[in-house]
Scaffold this motif. Sequence first.
Motif, PDB file in Angstrom:
ATOM      1  N   GLY A 199       2.429 -17.728   1.889  1.00  0.00           N
ATOM      2  CA  GLY A 199       3.362 -17.577   3.011  1.00  0.00           C
ATOM      3  C   GLY A 199       3.194 -18.689   4.022  1.00  0.00           C
ATOM      4  N   VAL A 200       1.943 -19.077   4.278  1.00  0.00           N
ATOM      5  CA  VAL A 200       1.694 -20.220   5.158  1.00  0.00           C
ATOM      6  C   VAL A 200       2.360 -21.465   4.580  1.00  0.00           C
ATOM      7  N   GLY A 201       2.301 -21.606   3.250  1.00  0.00           N
ATOM      8  CA  GLY A 201       2.948 -22.739   2.590  1.00  0.00           C
ATOM      9  C   GLY A 201       4.458 -22.726   2.771  1.00  0.00           C
ATOM     10  N   TYR A 202       5.081 -21.554   2.695  1.00  0.00           N
ATOM     11  CA  TYR A 202       6.524 -21.447   2.934  1.00  0.00           C
ATOM     12  C   TYR A 202       6.880 -21.966   4.324  1.00  0.00           C
ATOM     13  N   PHE A 203       6.133 -21.494   5.309  1.00  0.00           N
ATOM     14  CA  PHE A 203       6.401 -21.924   6.683  1.00  0.00           C
ATOM     15  C   PHE A 203       6.111 -23.412   6.853  1.00  0.00           C
ATOM     16  N   LEU A 204       4.996 -23.876   6.277  1.00  0.00           N
ATOM     17  CA  LEU A 204       4.616 -25.284   6.396  1.00  0.00           C
ATOM     18  C   LEU A 204       5.675 -26.185   5.761  1.00  0.00           C
ATOM     19  N   GLY A 205       6.171 -25.789   4.584  1.00  0.00           N
ATOM     20  CA  GLY A 205       7.186 -26.600   3.920  1.00  0.00           C
ATOM     21  C   GLY A 205       8.464 -26.697   4.739  1.00  0.00           C
ATOM     22  N   ALA A 206       8.915 -25.564   5.291  1.00  0.00           N
ATOM     23  CA  ALA A 206      10.142 -25.568   6.100  1.00  0.00           C
ATOM     24  C   ALA A 206       9.954 -26.394   7.372  1.00  0.00           C
ATOM     25  N   TRP A 207       8.768 -26.277   7.987  1.00  0.00           N
ATOM     26  CA  TRP A 207       8.522 -27.023   9.214  1.00  0.00           C
ATOM     27  C   TRP A 207       8.387 -28.521   8.945  1.00  0.00           C
ATOM     28  N   LEU A 208       7.648 -28.882   7.908  1.00  0.00           N
ATOM     29  CA  LEU A 208       7.487 -30.308   7.586  1.00  0.00           C
ATOM     30  C   LEU A 208       8.813 -30.963   7.222  1.00  0.00           C
ATOM     31  N   LEU A 209       9.713 -30.160   6.652  1.00  0.00           N
ATOM     32  CA  LEU A 209      11.021 -30.698   6.274  1.00  0.00           C
ATOM     33  C   LEU A 209      11.830 -31.099   7.506  1.00  0.00           C
ATOM     34  N   THR A 210      11.548 -30.479   8.650  1.00  0.00           N
ATOM     35  CA  THR A 210      12.234 -30.872   9.895  1.00  0.00           C
ATOM     36  C   THR A 210      11.751 -32.235  10.379  1.00  0.00           C
ATOM     37  N   ILE A 211      10.545 -32.630   9.946  1.00  0.00           N
ATOM     38  CA  ILE A 211      10.037 -33.972  10.277  1.00  0.00           C
ATOM     39  C   ILE A 211      10.650 -34.972   9.309  1.00  0.00           C
ATOM     40  N   TYR A 213      11.432 -35.333   4.661  1.00  0.00           N
ATOM     41  CA  TYR A 213      11.200 -34.882   3.297  1.00  0.00           C
ATOM     42  C   TYR A 213       9.928 -35.505   2.733  1.00  0.00           C
ATOM     43  N   GLU A 214       9.740 -36.805   2.982  1.00  0.00           N
ATOM     44  CA  GLU A 214       8.579 -37.515   2.456  1.00  0.00           C
ATOM     45  C   GLU A 214       7.278 -37.020   3.074  1.00  0.00           C
ATOM     46  N   THR A 215       7.311 -36.710   4.372  1.00  0.00           N
ATOM     47  CA  THR A 215       6.105 -36.217   5.048  1.00  0.00           C
ATOM     48  C   THR A 215       5.618 -34.917   4.421  1.00  0.00           C
ATOM     49  N   SER A 216       6.549 -34.043   4.084  1.00  0.00           N
ATOM     50  CA  SER A 216       6.172 -32.767   3.491  1.00  0.00           C
ATOM     51  C   SER A 216       5.441 -32.969   2.163  1.00  0.00           C
ATOM     52  N   LEU A 217       5.892 -33.927   1.362  1.00  0.00           N
ATOM     53  CA  LEU A 217       5.252 -34.196   0.072  1.00  0.00           C
ATOM     54  C   LEU A 217       3.872 -34.814   0.249  1.00  0.00           C
ATOM     55  N   ILE A 218       3.730 -35.712   1.220  1.00  0.00           N
ATOM     56  CA  ILE A 218       2.438 -36.362   1.469  1.00  0.00           C
ATOM     57  C   ILE A 218       1.382 -35.334   1.876  1.00  0.00           C
ATOM     58  N   VAL A 219       1.751 -34.428   2.763  1.00  0.00           N
ATOM     59  CA  VAL A 219       0.806 -33.403   3.225  1.00  0.00           C
ATOM     60  C   VAL A 219       0.375 -32.510   2.062  1.00  0.00           C
ATOM     61  N   MET A 220       1.308 -32.149   1.203  1.00  0.00           N
ATOM     62  CA  MET A 220       0.972 -31.279   0.070  1.00  0.00           C
ATOM     63  C   MET A 220       0.015 -31.963  -0.910  1.00  0.00           C
ATOM     64  N   VAL A 289      28.935 -18.418   7.380  1.00  0.00           N
ATOM     65  CA  VAL A 289      30.260 -17.780   7.294  1.00  0.00           C
ATOM     66  C   VAL A 289      30.115 -16.271   7.065  1.00  0.00           C
ATOM     67  N   GLY A 290      29.543 -15.891   5.935  1.00  0.00           N
ATOM     68  CA  GLY A 290      29.402 -14.470   5.632  1.00  0.00           C
ATOM     69  C   GLY A 290      27.991 -13.955   5.786  1.00  0.00           C
ATOM     70  N   GLY A 291      27.032 -14.876   6.006  1.00  0.00           N
ATOM     71  CA  GLY A 291      25.634 -14.478   6.130  1.00  0.00           C
ATOM     72  C   GLY A 291      25.169 -14.473   7.570  1.00  0.00           C
ATOM     73  N   VAL A 292      23.892 -14.834   7.775  1.00  0.00           N
ATOM     74  CA  VAL A 292      23.308 -14.781   9.110  1.00  0.00           C
ATOM     75  C   VAL A 292      23.435 -16.115   9.832  1.00  0.00           C
ATOM     76  N   GLY A 293      23.387 -17.226   9.115  1.00  0.00           N
ATOM     77  CA  GLY A 293      23.560 -18.542   9.721  1.00  0.00           C
ATOM     78  C   GLY A 293      22.335 -19.075  10.428  1.00  0.00           C
ATOM     79  N   TRP A 294      21.143 -18.797   9.893  1.00  0.00           N
ATOM     80  CA  TRP A 294      19.917 -19.274  10.519  1.00  0.00           C
ATOM     81  C   TRP A 294      19.643 -20.737  10.172  1.00  0.00           C
ATOM     82  N   PRO A 295      18.891 -21.446  11.034  1.00  0.00           N
ATOM     83  CA  PRO A 295      18.467 -22.814  10.711  1.00  0.00           C
ATOM     84  C   PRO A 295      17.334 -22.799   9.680  1.00  0.00           C
ATOM     85  N   ARG A 296      16.983 -23.982   9.187  1.00  0.00           N
ATOM     86  CA  ARG A 296      15.944 -24.093   8.152  1.00  0.00           C
ATOM     87  C   ARG A 296      14.619 -23.469   8.579  1.00  0.00           C
ATOM     88  N   SER A 297      14.186 -23.806   9.790  1.00  0.00           N
ATOM     89  CA  SER A 297      12.876 -23.330  10.234  1.00  0.00           C
ATOM     90  C   SER A 297      12.824 -21.808  10.321  1.00  0.00           C
TER      91      SER A 297
END
Length: 475
Positions: A199-211, A213-220, A289-297
Motif C-alpha cells: 500500500g505504501v508502494g501504491y501511494f509512493l508510485g502515485a506521488w512520484l508520478l506527480t514529480i 515518470y522517470e523519477t518514480s522508476l529511479i526510486v524503485m 463524467v460518470g465517476g468521481v473525478g479524483w486526481p492521480r494522487s
Amino acid sequence: RKEMGKTPADDDDSKSALRKDDEEDAQRTTTTADVARTPTPSKKLTSHALFPFAIISLSYILFTITDGAVRMVVVLHAYSKSFTAMELAIVFTLYELMGVVTNLIAGIMGARWGIRMTLLIGLALQIGGLGMLFAWTDEWSKTKAMVYVTAAQALCGIAKDLTKLGGKTVTKLVTPDEKQNRLFVLVSGLTGLKNSFKGVGYFLGAWLLTISYETSLIVMIALIAIAFPFGFFGLQKDLGRVGKENVTLKKALTQNRNTKYLSLSRVFLFGSRDLWFEIPLPYFLRDSVGGVGWPRSAVGAMLAGYIIVYGQLQSWTPQMVLKPLKQSPPNKRVAVLWNILLVLGPLFLGACISTDVFDTNSSENHENVQIVLVVLGIALFAFLFAVNSAIHSYLVVKYAEGNKLSMSVGYYYMANAFGRLFGTILSGAIYTAFGGDDVKTGFAVCFWASSASVLLSAYFEMFLEDGEMSTTPAV
C-alpha cells in the motif's frame, strides 16, 4: 548349587552383569545432569533460523514497495494516455500469466537450488522490468506501447513470484510442527506487513508520478538495489533445498487433497477482489463524467489506504479477531464461515452503485455520499478479505508436506496468480462492455461478478478435510 542349577561361573557372570548395570545407571545419571545443564539445541537452531527470516522479510518488504509502486505508475500513466480498461487489462495479462507459470517453476527451483537463488533472481528481474519502462515515450503508438509495457510487466510478474516464494516458505522453516499458533502468527504477520508496504508502494508510485515518470522508476530501482546485498550475503545457499531426486514437475503438480482444494478456492477468492479493484476502481475514481473525478494522487491514496488497512488487519487477525472468537488456529469450518461473510462486501457496493445515490442529478451532495459509500464498502471488504487471506495463508503452509514445502507453496500461489489473471481480464472486459455509456453500470456489474466468485471460493473450501487426512496425497 547343583539343586539350584547354578555353578560358580554363573555367580561370577551375575556379579559382572550387576556391575555393568550399575555403571550404565551412573552414565545415564551423568548424561541427564549434563543435559539439564546444557541449553537445548532446538533453541539455538530457532534463534539461528530467525536470521534468514529477518533477511528474507526485509528483502520481501522492499521488493513489495516497488511492486505496488510500479502497478500504480503503469495504471495512472496508461490512463493519461487514454488506454481503455480492456486495453490495460491486456497489458497486465502477461504479468499475471507469468505468475501462474512462475509459481510452479519457482517451487521446483526453490526445492532444487534453495530460496536464496530464487530471491536473487527475482530481485534482478525486477530491476530489468523497471529499467525497460524507461523507454515508454509519448511518441509511441498505443499498440507499440501495449506490446512493450506488457513485456516489461511480464518480467515484473516473474520477479514478484520468485521473491514471494522465500517470504512464504521461510515461516514454516523456522517454526516447529507442534507450534501451529506461532506459525499462524508468523504467516499472518509477514503477509500483513507485506501488504501494508505494498500500500505504501501504491501511494509512493502515485506521488512520484506527480514529480516525473522517470523519477518514480529511479526510486524503485534504488529500493531493489538496497535489498540485493542482504539476500546475497545474508542467506545460505542450501536454505529450503531438498534432494534432487525429490524435485520433479510431476511431484510439483501432485499435491495432497487439501492443497488442491484450497488452491481452487484461492483462485476465486483473489479473482473476487481483482474483478473490481485493480482496474475498475481507479478508472471509476478518475472518471470525471460518470465517476468521481479524483486526481492521480487522490486515487493513489485511496488504493494505498485499502492495501495498508488490509495488510494491518491481516497482521492482527490471529490476535484481534480469531483468538477472541476461539477460532485460532483456524480450520475448515472457520475458513468456510469467513468466506461466506465476505460476500457482504461486493453485494453492498454493487447495491449502492446501482441506486440513484450515484446519479449526479439526484442530490447536491451526491459526491460526498458517493465517497462515503465507496469507502465504507471497501473498508468492509478489506476487513473480511484480510481475515480470509490470513486463514488461507496459514492453511496452505499447514497442509504442505514438509519434504516438498516450497513446491506446495508454489502450487498454491500459482492458483493465486491464476485468480488474479482471470479477475483482471474479466474486470476489464466487464467494465468496458457494460460501462461504455454509463461507467457506474460497468462498475456495478463488476461487483455482482465478484459476489459470484466469493461464493464459488466458499464452495470449494467445503471439500477440505481437517485432521490426519489433511496431508494425504490426492489420487
